[in-house]
Design an enzyme around this catalytic site. Sequence first.
Site, mmCIF file in Angstrom:
data_model
loop_
_atom_site.group_PDB
_atom_site.id
_atom_site.type_symbol
_atom_site.label_atom_id
_atom_site.label_comp_id
_atom_site.label_asym_id
_atom_site.label_seq_id
_atom_site.Cartn_x
_atom_site.Cartn_y
_atom_site.Cartn_z
ATOM 1 N N GLU A 130 -28.795 -2.075 29.854
ATOM 2 C CA GLU A 130 -28.470 -2.750 28.596
ATOM 3 C C GLU A 130 -28.998 -4.190 28.583
ATOM 4 O OE1 GLU A 130 -27.265 -1.470 25.953
ATOM 5 O OE2 GLU A 130 -26.253 0.363 26.560
ATOM 6 N N GLU A 140 -31.111 4.777 14.795
ATOM 7 C CA GLU A 140 -32.146 5.783 15.075
ATOM 8 C C GLU A 140 -32.689 6.510 13.846
ATOM 9 O OE1 GLU A 140 -29.235 5.508 16.703
ATOM 10 O OE2 GLU A 140 -29.990 4.609 18.557
ATOM 11 N N THR A 147 -36.860 -0.037 23.197
ATOM 12 C CA THR A 147 -35.820 0.837 22.663
ATOM 13 C C THR A 147 -34.717 0.061 21.940
ATOM 14 O OG1 THR A 147 -34.469 2.784 23.149
ATOM 15 C CG2 THR A 147 -34.420 0.995 24.771
ATOM 16 N N GLU A 194 -21.989 10.479 14.022
ATOM 17 C CA GLU A 194 -22.412 10.250 15.403
ATOM 18 C C GLU A 194 -22.949 11.551 16.021
ATOM 19 O OE1 GLU A 194 -22.741 7.560 17.055
ATOM 20 O OE2 GLU A 194 -22.485 7.961 19.181
#
Length: 550
Positions: free
Chosen positions: A142, A447, A540, A401
């Site tokens: 992260e 996304e 990403t 989700e």
Amino acid sequence: MLGRSRRVRIATFLVVGTCIYLFYGGFLSASLLELKPSPRKRIQYPFKEKGFGGKDEDKATAVKQVMQRTFGLYKQKAWGFDEVKPVSGGQRNSRNGWGATIIDGMTTAAIMGLSDIFADQYDWVVNRVNFHKTMGLVDPFETTIRYLGALVSTVDLLEAGVISPPSPSFRKDILRQARTLADNLGPAFDTPTGMLWPRVNFSSARGVDDSGRRNSYTRTHLARAGSHFLEYATLSELTGDKIYLKNSTRAWNWLVDNKKGEEWPGILESPRLIWTGEPFGTTRTLGAPDDSHYEYLIKAHLLFPTRASTRRHAKRWVQAMTSAQTHLLSTSNTRPRHSFLLSYSKGMYENKMGHLTCFIGGNLLLGAAYLSRPDLHSFGEALIDGCHHSYVSMPSRVGPEEWSWTPRERKQTRINGFTSPVTAAQERLWSQTGIWPTAANYNLRPEVVESYFYGWRITGQQKYRDWAWDAFTAIANATSTHWGYSEVTDVTATPRDGSERDANLRDISESFWSAETLKYLYLTFSDPDLCSLDSWVFNTEAHPLKRRFR
Ligand SMILES: *[C@@H]1O[C@H](CO)[C@@H](O)[C@H](O)[C@H]1NC(C)=O
Ligand SMILES: *[C@@H]1O[C@H](CO)[C@@H](O)[C@H](O)[C@H]1NC(C)=O
Ligand SMILES: *[C@@H]1O[C@H](CO)[C@@H](O)[C@H](O)[C@H]1NC(C)=O
């Protein structure tokens, strides 16, 4: 006129060059699945030549205003903390207290030309944040994608003139912080395989598992094991210090050149043991928590298109995507049919797909455009359509989700759970739309709009801009709060009034809301030359890195 000896030299060069080309060209195409590298291959749709697709001023401005509102409220209530709590106006530290919202949002502010916000962020990075000190353990994955990715991307963006630098010494100042952070993460790489420890304890300078201990059966998923390449390779480019590049490729040597091979070429089982690299679990998925391993295979090649070493990453990407198309693609048995991706574990398919997996449609379009693979392009467009369906099927028009469907393939005989809706509400949605949520929350994730961005920039089809606008208005509507934008508990609900609406909000707003979701939306409506895919690769966390053609 050319002199004689010069002509001879050129002729010799051409003959030798052709021989080398034929020899290696033949060898490579056989071994690289017809991968024909052509570094300058155009990726983006030729908008200029076709005379359309310029900036959509109104929509770009609307997205920018949401960024200004997000940052303004964060600054007012939670400056220096990782996040504002968007319902209560409180503060939250989820990323080591280094001001995640500030740093992760830097490249978005730069791209939107928000110089006031950028000046605040820059001051925080250069003068305030202390990357030596933190409470608790540090997550190298992260931290790399959010903090380090933002720092190296900011240097690239400033050098490219996307925004004017607040100080002439920006390069030195930002890189000093980036190196401090990367060097403190160094102990994560202390394993025989180069697969990272899941956490680092900065006080003891040791890699540890997520409970702070060290033991020989510590495991990691693929994304954590090896998606540091884009950020670390760029840091090495910017500093001239090769150690970052070297460390970030060690695990990949293992994962990319898996000597044992795989049952489905390119798709690895996960999680893995960090000491031996052996699989510990049997999950095969392109989704979380393995996602960015696959995402970075093609992006590594795009970052350094002329380096022979990255061709094997592209080859592995083609293998994995082809295997996914063969083994994991599923269509619903309802009409109209939509395409989704399964995952596979312990010999069973799981017919559910997550929001996180929706990055793959855009990733497929990106690689397919570069490698000229119409088959993978169609696969990508089909998956983007499936993700779009997950949005427009929900009453809030925001996707869940995680969702499920009834597949029409025979694979469904080996399905693990989720074969049919359970509750009456799920049943109703399923009969109307062919899908039902198995986790109905929306976490401000990017996304789906990320894939619309690739869809628009690569195919030039207006529908992707339309879908992005529809998602933007629905998301802003469902998530907007007094102090920002919040995760929601249930996308099948559309509560209008205060207390009911509050009950549907989670009071959480992670930094990827401004780093990614708002950036991809903005870039879908901006001039397509801004961060063109022909010149930039996004990590990403949506931080753009300059492609390097040498
Ligand atoms: C590189 O990896 C080694 C372990 O092989 C580790 O000791 C070192 O701290 C790492 N350095 C950086 C900058 O990542
Ligand atoms: C980190 O290491 C220090 C020194 O060894 C130890 O006191 C501390 O408890 C560790 N922190 C965590 C969160 O495990
Ligand atoms: C959301 O949309 C509904 C109807 O489409 C509207 O009544 C409501 O005011 C909107 N809410 C917000 C916060 O924009």
